[in-house]
Scaffold this active site. Sequence first.
Site, mmCIF file in Angstrom:
data_model
loop_
_atom_site.group_PDB
_atom_site.id
_atom_site.type_symbol
_atom_site.label_atom_id
_atom_site.label_comp_id
_atom_site.label_asym_id
_atom_site.label_seq_id
_atom_site.Cartn_x
_atom_site.Cartn_y
_atom_site.Cartn_z
ATOM 1 N N ASP A 37 -119.385 -25.669 40.108
ATOM 2 C CA ASP A 37 -119.819 -25.766 38.365
ATOM 3 C C ASP A 37 -121.128 -26.390 38.487
ATOM 4 O O ASP A 37 -121.065 -27.829 38.740
ATOM 5 C CB ASP A 37 -118.451 -26.651 37.946
ATOM 6 C CG ASP A 37 -118.609 -26.856 36.298
ATOM 7 O OD1 ASP A 37 -119.773 -26.630 35.731
ATOM 8 O OD2 ASP A 37 -117.617 -27.226 35.820
ATOM 9 N N HIS A 38 -122.233 -25.919 37.762
ATOM 10 C CA HIS A 38 -123.257 -26.580 37.640
ATOM 11 C C HIS A 38 -123.532 -27.834 36.624
ATOM 12 O O HIS A 38 -124.489 -28.553 36.886
ATOM 13 C CB HIS A 38 -124.269 -25.196 37.278
ATOM 14 C CG HIS A 38 -125.782 -25.629 37.960
ATOM 15 N ND1 HIS A 38 -126.322 -26.755 38.345
ATOM 16 C CD2 HIS A 38 -126.595 -24.853 38.326
ATOM 17 C CE1 HIS A 38 -127.583 -26.703 38.845
ATOM 18 N NE2 HIS A 38 -127.751 -25.130 39.042
ATOM 19 N N ARG A 39 -122.465 -27.984 35.906
ATOM 20 C CA ARG A 39 -122.485 -28.971 34.948
ATOM 21 C C ARG A 39 -122.077 -30.321 35.902
ATOM 22 O O ARG A 39 -122.421 -31.468 35.568
ATOM 23 C CB ARG A 39 -121.360 -28.997 34.054
ATOM 24 C CG ARG A 39 -121.708 -27.636 33.161
ATOM 25 C CD ARG A 39 -120.552 -27.499 32.111
ATOM 26 N NE ARG A 39 -119.198 -27.100 33.002
ATOM 27 C CZ ARG A 39 -117.892 -26.871 32.393
ATOM 28 N NH1 ARG A 39 -118.142 -26.956 31.107
ATOM 29 N NH2 ARG A 39 -117.046 -26.557 32.958
#
Length: 399
Positions: free
Chosen positions: A371-373
Amino acid sequence: MIAKWHIKPGDKVKRGQLIAEIETDKATMEFESFDAGVVLELVAPEGKTLAIGAPIAVFGQVGEDPRAALLAASGTPTVVSVAAPAIAAPATPPTAAPEPAAPTSLAKITVTDGAVDPRRIAASPLARRLAQEAGLSLAAIPGSGPHGRIVKSDVERAATAGPTVRPTAAPPQPAGDTVVELSQMRKAIARRMAQANAEIPHFYLTIVIDMGRVAAIRDELAAAEVKVSFNDFVVLGCAKALRLHPEVNAFWNGQTIVRRGDIHIGIAVALEEGLVVPVVRHADSLSLSRIAEQARDLGARARTKTLEAAALSGSTFTVSNLGMFGIEAFAAVVNPGEGAILAVGGISDEAVVVGGQLAVGKRMRVTLSCDHRVMDGAQGARFLATLRGLMEHPVRLLA
């Protein structure tokens, strides 16, 4: 959904007696009765999906009318046949489905087919007037008040959402096509994966791991009658690597990143109707043999649908292995509530160069979906580098 009844009308039931098997989103669980009495009616048929808290059976005394209990328990939303005989004194309240969470919609009990009389729907006078002015049907508005009562805010919410589009009849299926009804598990998978793809910005990192030393140790353990799988090594390796990289053992809660204090590894298990993910808790503190024991037990119970709900929740990281199906590499979807998932391919003999010489080595490809967040590429890459170091030097893993 009632998967199977273990009682029938006329049976005498004691408190604590197994009366049904109930299928939820993740598993089939045995349901024991909280009440005692004679079974007057089984309200819920096998295979029908019900709202949380909906009555499933009526217990009472011989000769009592079960419809009286249904009316008393459900209030005005109940639809009763106009040809029904006079109602007798209320029987013992109906047994309801277990309620693990607050109801999200109004549970109506339909005794006969037909349209719902709006006068019999639980709603406040103001909500009725607002719904009439907005041209909304009360039957299409979920109630959030006590016992599913429709209140002002429910009508306002429905009005803001716009008119409800009622589904039309499905077109006839071409010859040879088969319509497959969704199980509760399949519905949950569809809902969560759609959520994951819509909300989680994925990126993917793939590495190749030399599994030669792990294979040798596994053979030695097998000779000593200690049964472990390659996936058990991977689970232990992930747990140790997560302890060194807490930024991967994290998730996005909508506004902030939450780094988990414990390490609970979910292990994806494929079933005929879908996928479940039982959880090995505190995996970083377990030995390899203990992880193997727990994984076998969880897998066996998942396949027989006897896992309790607690065993299917709370994972902080997931391992999904398709190597046994001959898959070399793939990318998995991050589960909502986690920050990453490791997709594990099969182990194969490949031509490799060792010390300038051509040799045969055992190689395994793994892909980390992130998850790039929650993390960036460098953080995921460092985690994979640590995992590879542990797997290629398993003495460090087992120490």
